[in-house]
Design a protein around this motif. Structure first.
Motif, PDB file in Angstrom:
ATOM      1  N   THR A  23       0.836  -1.202   0.000  1.00 18.18           N
ATOM      2  CA  THR A  23       0.000   0.000   0.000  1.00 18.18           C
ATOM      3  C   THR A  23       0.871   1.253   0.000  1.00 18.18           C
ATOM      4  OG1 THR A  23      -1.716  -1.190   1.226  1.00 18.18           O
ATOM      5  CG2 THR A  23      -1.862   1.209   1.184  1.00 18.18           C
ATOM      6  N   ALA A  24       1.981   1.206   0.738  1.00 19.59           N
ATOM      7  CA  ALA A  24       2.896   2.351   0.757  1.00 19.59           C
ATOM      8  C   ALA A  24       3.428   2.634  -0.650  1.00 19.59           C
ATOM      9  CB  ALA A  24       4.051   2.073   1.718  1.00 19.59           C
ATOM     10  N   GLY A  25       3.788   1.575  -1.378  1.00 17.85           N
ATOM     11  CA  GLY A  25       4.256   1.753  -2.748  1.00 17.85           C
ATOM     12  C   GLY A  25       3.173   2.314  -3.655  1.00 17.85           C
ATOM     13  N   TYR A  26       1.962   1.849  -3.457  1.00 18.37           N
ATOM     14  CA  TYR A  26       0.814   2.323  -4.240  1.00 18.37           C
ATOM     15  C   TYR A  26       0.567   3.811  -3.988  1.00 18.37           C
ATOM     16  CZ  TYR A  26      -4.131   2.733  -5.635  1.00 18.37           C
ATOM     17  OH  TYR A  26      -5.320   3.129  -6.199  1.00 18.37           O
ATOM     18  N   ILE A  27       0.621   4.217  -2.730  1.00 21.85           N
ATOM     19  CA  ILE A  27       0.436   5.634  -2.377  1.00 21.85           C
ATOM     20  C   ILE A  27       1.523   6.489  -3.031  1.00 21.85           C
ATOM     21  CG2 ILE A  27       0.538   7.305  -0.473  1.00 21.85           C
ATOM     22  CD1 ILE A  27      -2.058   5.795  -0.438  1.00 21.85           C
ATOM     23  N   ALA A  28       2.767   6.020  -2.974  1.00 27.20           N
ATOM     24  CA  ALA A  28       3.877   6.761  -3.574  1.00 27.20           C
ATOM     25  C   ALA A  28       3.662   6.941  -5.071  1.00 27.20           C
ATOM     26  CB  ALA A  28       5.194   6.042  -3.308  1.00 27.20           C
ATOM     27  N   ASP A  29       3.213   5.890  -5.741  1.00 21.58           N
ATOM     28  CA  ASP A  29       2.991   5.953  -7.191  1.00 21.58           C
ATOM     29  C   ASP A  29       1.832   6.881  -7.552  1.00 21.58           C
ATOM     30  OD1 ASP A  29       5.037   4.201  -7.758  1.00 21.58           O
ATOM     31  OD2 ASP A  29       3.751   2.433  -7.834  1.00 21.58           O
ATOM     32  N   MET A  30       0.759   6.821  -6.777  1.00 22.93           N
ATOM     33  CA  MET A  30      -0.473   7.517  -7.136  1.00 22.93           C
ATOM     34  C   MET A  30      -0.488   8.991  -6.717  1.00 22.93           C
ATOM     35  SD  MET A  30      -2.323   5.371  -8.783  1.00 22.93           S
ATOM     36  CE  MET A  30      -3.918   6.174  -8.760  1.00 22.93           C
ATOM     37  N   PHE A  64      12.128   4.451  -1.438  1.00 23.29           N
ATOM     38  CA  PHE A  64      11.944   4.026  -0.055  1.00 23.29           C
ATOM     39  C   PHE A  64      10.992   2.842   0.043  1.00 23.29           C
ATOM     40  CE2 PHE A  64       9.738   4.104   4.006  1.00 23.29           C
ATOM     41  CZ  PHE A  64      10.783   4.213   4.908  1.00 23.29           C
ATOM     42  N   THR A  65       9.862   2.911  -0.672  1.00 20.54           N
ATOM     43  CA  THR A  65       8.855   1.852  -0.547  1.00 20.54           C
ATOM     44  C   THR A  65       9.295   0.556  -1.222  1.00 20.54           C
ATOM     45  OG1 THR A  65       7.660   2.758  -2.470  1.00 20.54           O
ATOM     46  CG2 THR A  65       6.932   3.453  -0.282  1.00 20.54           C
ATOM     47  N   ILE A  66      10.098   0.657  -2.277  1.00 26.94           N
ATOM     48  CA  ILE A  66      10.660  -0.556  -2.886  1.00 26.94           C
ATOM     49  C   ILE A  66      11.576  -1.252  -1.886  1.00 26.94           C
ATOM     50  CG2 ILE A  66      12.278  -1.388  -4.635  1.00 26.94           C
ATOM     51  CD1 ILE A  66      11.074   0.766  -6.521  1.00 26.94           C
ATOM     52  N   GLN A  67      12.397  -0.472  -1.192  1.00 24.48           N
ATOM     53  CA  GLN A  67      13.272  -1.041  -0.172  1.00 24.48           C
ATOM     54  C   GLN A  67      12.461  -1.647   0.970  1.00 24.48           C
ATOM     55  OE1 GLN A  67      16.691  -1.179  -0.601  1.00 24.48           O
ATOM     56  NE2 GLN A  67      16.137  -0.345  -2.601  1.00 24.48           N
ATOM     57  N   LEU A  68      11.369  -0.964   1.327  1.00 27.53           N
ATOM     58  CA  LEU A  68      10.512  -1.447   2.416  1.00 27.53           C
ATOM     59  C   LEU A  68       9.880  -2.787   2.046  1.00 27.53           C
ATOM     60  CD1 LEU A  68       9.269  -0.697   5.204  1.00 27.53           C
ATOM     61  CD2 LEU A  68       7.369   0.347   3.943  1.00 27.53           C
TER      62      LEU A  68
END
Length: 234
Positions: free
Chosen positions: A149-156, A169-173
């Protein structure tokens, strides 16, 4: 970055004197914030007062004055909700979570729901989801769902340099979660792991996040979610 910066503890200082000096600086900042609040007066609009009040709360966290930080953040949470000041409502939840009080996890769940539902600063949304990852057990699917979800938020939601930073950051997470969840190290296995857990499909992982949040709150929500959903910007 404002919300994802690392926390500073005594162990990170060269000596106890450094920690004492740092605490004195925080106390000075706290006094300045109180003076600013006195200057603007109690009749000032909530969106003018709340940023200063929440800065006070974060300063209290730095001083380990957790009871005061909780009380102050909790007292203004409902006001932020009623005024539709979503960012400040989420910050209140972030503060309450960081106090480590008995209802801190419940506060985190509320903050995550608000930060995913409403278009607040994406860095704050990611920070709230990172808290969930940190609090989850190593093999928990909840951690995987939070990281996805963090990655999705970053993208959107993020743009330009912030988007670039948050994506990294979210890819690393997510990679960290894959290692602790299933000992995933290889890229090919990682891709398979993502597909198996349906972490590449928001239509799948967002409802799972909602289920996890329901569990974390024990079904005891501090607001009417259906009522708030009607306020989502189009």
């Amino acid at each position: 970055m404002k919300y994802l910066q690392s926390k500073t503890f005594l162990g990170g200082n060269e000596c106890a004197d450094d920690a004492i000096q740092s605490s004195q600086l925080v106390e000075l900042r706290l006094d300045e914030l109180r003076k600013k609040l006195d200057e603007i007066g109690t009749g000032a609009p909530l969106d003018t007062k709340l940023p200063l009040i929440l800065q006070q709360c974060y300063a209290l966290l730095e001083l380990n004055r957790f009871d005061e930080a909780w009380d102050l953040a909790h007292a203004h949470f409902d006001q932020a909700i009623s005024e539709e000041l979503w960012l400040y409502a989420v910050e209140s939840c972030d503060i309450m979570f960081q106090t480590g009080k008995p209802e801190s996890i419940k506060a985190l769940a509320h903050g995550i729901w608000l930060s995913v539902t409403f278009p607040v600063d994406p860095e704050l949304s990611v920070a709230m989801l990172q808290h969930m990852v940190d609090e989850s057990q190593d093999r928990s699917d909840g951690a995987a769902v939070a990281a996805a979800t963090a990655g999705y938020i970053a993208d959107m939601r993020a743009e330009d340099k912030q988007r670039e930073n948050l994506q990294f950051f979210t890819i690393q997470l997510l990679g960290q979660v894959a290692r602790t969840h299933s000992q995933v190290e290889d890229q090919e296995i990682f891709d398979f792991w993502v597909q198996q857990l349906e972490l590449d499909n928001p239509g799948k992982f967002l409802p799972r996040l909602a289920t996890v949040l329901d569990i974390l709150t024990g079904g005891d929500w501090w607001f009417d979610r259906d009522q708030l959903r009607s306020k989502i910007p189009e």
